[in-house]
Design an enzyme around this catalytic site. Structure first.
Site, PDB file in Angstrom:
ATOM      1  N   ASP A  84      39.494  74.830 -15.040  1.00 47.63           N
ATOM      2  CA  ASP A  84      38.292  74.030 -14.808  1.00 47.63           C
ATOM      3  C   ASP A  84      38.667  72.691 -14.148  1.00 47.63           C
ATOM      4  OD1 ASP A  84      35.429  73.563 -15.222  1.00 47.63           O
ATOM      5  OD2 ASP A  84      36.161  71.950 -16.538  1.00 47.63           O
ATOM      6  N   LYS A 105      37.936  71.188 -10.213  1.00 47.70           N
ATOM      7  CA  LYS A 105      37.400  69.862  -9.893  1.00 47.70           C
ATOM      8  C   LYS A 105      38.282  69.179  -8.851  1.00 47.70           C
ATOM      9  CE  LYS A 105      35.139  69.289 -14.336  1.00 47.70           C
ATOM     10  NZ  LYS A 105      35.263  68.724 -15.663  1.00 47.70           N
TER      11      LYS A 105
END
Ligand code: ADP
Ligand code: ASP
Ligand code: MG
Length: 818
Positions: free
Chosen positions: A679, A683
């Site tokens: 995750d 980003k």
């Protein structure tokens, strides 16, 4: 003397006719003499045409249609008239209807209808309505006299659109309508040739009849009574916010009606203008309202323009070729060829090179116009000097009209800007030499959107509406809705912005309301909407509604929703989303979304993809666009991992902290999804792309801190249990850092176009050393900032902050809207 004209909508049924009588009675007290012109009963002209077409196809169904028309007239006569007046009226009505039936039978037998017989058939509408209503006036004590206009209005033989012979007509009107004691009630729309053949003067022609009578009889005023409060700023059926215009000049009214404002028939203005007779448009359903006054002065207005009208369906004929350049008489030949075929041209544009010319005509004339021009230029076409004329169809014309436009700069800019921002493509532009009108030709499917966009831009510039379609009202989505609700008044007052929720969908149901879904009760409404969620159907509906300033808000984390982005951009709808899927998939996809948004002149906003509401993406973009060079980006971009490592000291075991984070709701349902680091990596991938690095996910180094053996474990609970076995491993890492006076952080780093995500030791000199709780932090080093990094720090996760970020994106986009 005043001429009153009542349109079909004002005499659609018995109750309305009675209302007209009472309006007349009031006015007879005010005016010494009145002449009344009447249309056919509402809808009758259309039905007469339909019926004649049915008969001309040899279809016996015309008889049924005839029966309906017959019944309508007989029932209105019976209901209106007291018995003692009925016999005479009904026998005349029946005789007239028999005549109509005979003609129709003839059409049925020969299976053919000419414009001539169509005019004759249409004339029955006005002849019947006017006769019945005039007898009704007599029955209630208004001394009236029925006049069939074919006796007084003389025309040429252009059936369907006959031209008036003013000299003869004038004489006949003066001779015939000379009894001032009686209220003259005259049929609108119709006239006759010198051979006594019936003609009509074009659809909507009763207004024209009124103006002809008024000009001959030197009337003080012409009052056109209809079903709306005057000429409105736009067609009220297409623009809900349209409002009545107080004053218009003849020329303004002519432009508006020429380009589709049906409320007044364009030729009406000519006789009125030449004699300087004011025309007032009034509403039979609201007789006290002053309506619109059309006269020699438009009397200005506080707005830049007076109104916007449109013609819903037109075709463009394009003619071009090198043989047209500098050749005198080309346009004259084109228009001559069209005039010979009686084709009226609605709009013309010519490129200054004279190389191409564009002509707008009604679709019914497109083929014959094309043929006429082709025939006229057959030699040039053969020689290759002129190309064969082409037809482009399914287009609309939008006309922006007003005297104020003259010498006011920026009007066309505003028109093009508003249309452009809504992805409406303009095929042709024409500005009248009078500068009273700017007309644009656009795709037909965008007509209503264009009208509304322009109406808002010119008349409601103080309030902009953004139409929101939100999918996934889970925690973040619901909070976004609540925030919109809370800020409604503020946004209106401070920014003149109205955010209207038009569409909503959760995983089960979807709901639409073009008037805006009331946010307070949306949950119940969605629950009971009765429409199962189907994303394709949702997107289709957004497309069909084709509302201006539309924004799609994707509050899901779903791949399925992203599959529809392309279609949404293509429908000229902006997208706001915290969903990272689109930007973190293949680089080509990421680019294509950006390009699509750019091409369709809409926005794609996703500030919440990284650091929730923190200004990260925007800051990076601003730095890059201001010409600064990014040297290094470092960040703690996961609230969960931030919390875990910030809480990790010698008093706690690693597994205990992970469990605690899960209990507090910081982690994903399975904490491994956070610990894997993917995750965070996504980003950083997005940030890299935002500063222009074409990075792919597989090119990043991502440290997965879930011990390899625990990856295959089925449940989260079991994983948490087994994680205890690795506490000593994590403690070793921690204490080794502590010995060096450092602490562990899970850091994403981008340097020299390379990105990595890993557990890293940082010392007190590092800005990340003192990070607290679950905060995110990002440090950006740039050339211009030297060795002092720009640091953005704060809550980078959580429902409230993410929702606030989404909300801020929506507002930013709305500011950009037209
Ligand atoms: P009538 O039967 O009275 O002649 P029409 O149907 O010919 O009535 O014209 C009135 C209608 O024109 C209105 O009901 C309205 O729907 C339509 N219309 C279109 N554009 C405008 C406009 N700019 N202002 C007012 N009405 C308009
Ligand atoms: N009845 C005719 C029409 O519908 C004329 C008019 O209403 O003005 O076009
Ligand atoms: Mg009309």
């Amino acid at each position: 003397m005043v001429v009153f004209k009542f349109g079909g909508t004002s005499i659609g049924n018995v109750e309305r006719i009675k209302n007209v009588a009472s309006i007349l009675k009031d006015n007879l007290k005010k005016h010494k003499e009145i002449v009344v012109v009447l249309s056919a009963f509402g809808g009758v002209t259309d039905n007469l045409i339909k019926m004649s077409v049915t008969a001309s196809k040899g279809d016996p169904d015309y008889e049924l249609q005839f029966k309906k028309i017959e019944e309508l007239h007989i029932s209105i006569a019976k209901e209106l008239l007291p018995v003692k007046y009925q016999t005479e009226t009904l026998s005349h009505v029946k005789l007239t209807l028999n005549e109509l039936e005979d003609v129709l039978h003839g059409v049925f037998l020969v299976k053919e209808i000419s414009l001539r017989s169509q005019d004759f058939i249409m004339s029955f509408g006005e002849r019947l309505s006017t006769y019945i209503v005039s007898n009704y006036f007599n029955s209630i004590g208004i001394n009236s006299e029925f006049t069939d206009a074919r006796k007084i209005i003389k025309t040429d033989e252009s059936f369907g659109n006959a031209k008036v012979d003013f000299a003869t007509t004038s004489k006949l009107i003066k001779e015939t309508l000379n009894d001032s004691k009686k209220l003259k009630v005259v049929t609108g729309f119709i006239g006759s040739t010198t051979n006594e053949e019936t003609t009509t003067m074009g659809r909507g022609g009763s207004d024209f009849t009124a103006a002809i009578l008024a000009s001959v009889l030197k009337a003080k005023e012409i009052e056109i009574w209809t079903d709306v409060d005057g000429v409105l700023t736009s067609d009220p059926r297409k623009v809900k916010n349209a409002f009545p215009i107080k004053n218009l000049s003849y020329e303004e009214a002519m432009e508006l009606s020429h380009f589709g404002a049906k409320v007044i028939y364009p030729p009406t203005m000519q006789p009125a203008l030449s004699k300087g007779i004011p025309v007032r448009i009034k509403n039979t359903f609201n007789p006290k309202f002053e309506g619109t006054l059309i006269g020699s002065k438009g009397n200005g207005s506080k707005y830049l323009i007076k109104g916007i009208s449109s013609i819903d369906n037109i075709s463009l004929i394009g003619i071009n070729g090198s043989g047209m350049v500098g050749v005198a008489g080309t346009s004259q030949r084109i228009f001559g060829a069209l005039a010979a075929k009686n084709i009226s041209v609605i709009l013309i544009t010519q490129a200054s090179s004279e190389h191409s010319l564009c002509i707008a005509v009604l679709p019914a004339y497109a083929l014959s116009a094309q043929k006429a021009i082709e025939q006229e230029f057959r030699y040039e076409i053969k020689e290759g000097l002129v190309n064969k004329p082409g037809i482009e169809s399914s287009l609309s014309i939008i006309a922006v009209v007003g005297e104020n436009m003259r010498r006011t700069p920026g009007i066309s800019g505003k028109v093009f800007n508003s249309l452009g921002k809504n992805g409406i493509n303009i095929s042709a532009i024409a500005q009248g030499s009078s500068e009273r009108n700017i007309s644009v030709v656009i795709p037909r499917q965008d007509e209503s959107k264009a009208l509304n966009v322009l109406h808002d831009a010119f008349f409601l510039s103080s309030v902009k509406t953004a139409n929101i379609f939100l999918v996934g009202p889970g925690k973040v989505g619901t909070t976004v809705l609540e925030q919109i609700n809370q800020q409604t008044d503020y946004l209106k007052k401070e920014y003149g912005l109205r955010l209207k929720i038009v569409g909503l969908a959760n995983s089960r149901n979807m709901l639409f309301d073009v008037n805006g879904i009331n946010i307070t009760g949306w949950k119940d409404k969605l629950l009971n909407s009765g429409a199962k969620t189907d994303l394709s159907a949702f997107v289709k509906e957004m497309n069909r509604l084709n509302l201006s300033n539309s924004i799609f808000v994707d509050c899901t984390a779903s791949r399925d929703v992203v599959k529809h982005y392309e279609e949404i951009f293509k429908a000229n709808i902006s997208i706001v989303t915290p969903n990272k899927v689109a930007n973190s998939s293949a680089y080509g996809k990421y680019l294509s979304f950006k390009e699509l948004a750019l091409k369709h002149n809409v926005k794609f906003a996703y500030e919440t993809n990284v650091g929730a509401g923190l200004p990260i993406i925007g800051t990076l973009k601003d730095l890059v666009s201001s010409g600064d060079k990014i040297l290094k980006i470092e960040g703690i971009l996961s609230g969960t991992l931030s919390y875990i490592f910030n809480s990790f000291d010698k008093t706690k075991k690693f597994s205990e902290i992970v469990l605690e984070a899960k209990k507090k709701g910081y982690t994903e349902p399975d904490p491994r999804d956070d610990l894997k680091g993917t995750d965070v990596a996504r980003k950083m991938l997005i940030l890299a792309r935002e500063i222009g690095i074409p990075l792919e996910f597989k090119e990043m180094k991502v440290e997965n801190i879930v011990p390899q053996k625990l990856m295959a474990i089925k449940t989260a609970d079991e994983f948490l249990e087994k994680l205890k076995d690795y506490d000593s491993h994590f403690e070793k890492l921690r204490s080794s850092a502590e010995e060096k006076k450092k602490k562990l952080c899970y850091i994403a780093e981008l340097k020299n176009n390379k990105a990595k995500v890993a557990v890293t030791e940082v010392g007190v000199e590092h800005p990340f050393y003192f990070l607290d709780g679950s905060d995110n932090i990002l440090s950006i080093r740039t050339v211009n900032c030297g060795n002092r990094p720009i640091v953005v720090k704060g809550p980078g996760a959580g429902v409230e902050v993410t929702a606030a970020g989404v909300f801020a994106d929506i507002i930013r986009i709305s500011h950009y809207l037209s």
